[in-house]
Design a protein around this motif. Sequence first.
Motif, PDB file in Angstrom:
ATOM      1  N   SER A   1     -18.973   1.896 -19.487  1.00 21.33           N
ATOM      2  CA  SER A   1     -20.037   0.929 -19.225  1.00 21.33           C
ATOM      3  C   SER A   1     -19.742  -0.406 -19.907  1.00 21.33           C
TER       4      SER A   1
ATOM      5  N   TRP B   1     -27.828   8.437 -22.204  1.00 15.86           N
ATOM      6  CA  TRP B   1     -27.221   8.903 -20.964  1.00 15.86           C
ATOM      7  C   TRP B   1     -27.822  10.228 -20.527  1.00 15.86           C
TER       8      TRP B   1
ATOM      9  N   ARG C   1     -28.941   2.380 -25.203  1.00 11.09           N
ATOM     10  CA  ARG C   1     -28.582   3.065 -23.966  1.00 11.09           C
ATOM     11  C   ARG C   1     -28.347   4.534 -24.267  1.00 11.09           C
TER      12      ARG C   1
ATOM     13  N   PRO D   1     -27.468   5.942 -16.809  1.00 10.07           N
ATOM     14  CA  PRO D   1     -27.930   5.267 -18.025  1.00 10.07           C
ATOM     15  C   PRO D   1     -29.450   5.230 -18.092  1.00 10.07           C
ATOM     16  N   ARG D   2     -29.946   5.419 -19.294  1.00 13.82           N
ATOM     17  CA  ARG D   2     -31.388   5.324 -19.560  1.00 13.82           C
ATOM     18  C   ARG D   2     -31.551   4.323 -20.700  1.00 13.82           C
ATOM     19  N   ASP D   3     -31.960   3.114 -20.382  1.00 15.21           N
ATOM     20  CA  ASP D   3     -32.077   2.061 -21.385  1.00 15.21           C
ATOM     21  C   ASP D   3     -33.481   2.017 -21.977  1.00 15.21           C
TER      22      ASP D   3
ATOM     23  N   THR E   1     -20.211   5.612 -22.234  1.00 13.30           N
ATOM     24  CA  THR E   1     -20.512   4.386 -22.970  1.00 13.30           C
ATOM     25  C   THR E   1     -19.371   3.383 -22.904  1.00 13.30           C
TER      26      THR E   1
END
Length: 184
Positions: A83, A21, A19, A2-4, A80
């Motif tokens: 998560s 990905w 978020r 994840p890259r928030d 997603t």
Amino acid sequence: IPRDMEIAGYGTEHTNVQRLWDAKSPDPEDMKLFSTGQYLKAVEQQAMAEVIAKVLYPEDNHYEGKSLRLKQQYFFVSATVQSICRKHKAEYGTLRNFHEKHVIQINDTHPTLVIPELMRILLDQEGYGWDEAWHIVTHTVAYTNHTILSEALERWPQQLIETLLPRIWQLLIEISNRYQAQLN
């Protein structure tokens, strides 16, 4: 992975998180292949994993493009929804109230695989029965369609889905069969 990204709204002190990905292979490069000079073969698994998130919407007028698009759509949807489910279950201890706490708004046909993917999680991982899982899914997922032009709607060759996503294909068939039975 994840890259928030925090997104600040105008005129507010609140932020939301978007978020995104990134795809990475869990397997390291093959050092035996690397040591024998097969450098590209040694990192092939990493490259194939990373290509999923590298360029979105590749041309799909050939099999490889269709295959990559389907992999991309399933990857993003699956990451997603897994998560969201993991976070929900950590807070509430169950997914039985999932639909009371979440709405998953899907926009057009690209993310529609969230429907069978959420069913897969509820049936296969949580052990819920079909009716309970379907109730949760149909009370969680909302759909907006912006066009009815056939060229804008996703269509996948049956064999591609069967090959790449066999469990998702089974669930799609079951959803279709149950819907058709309701119509009769």
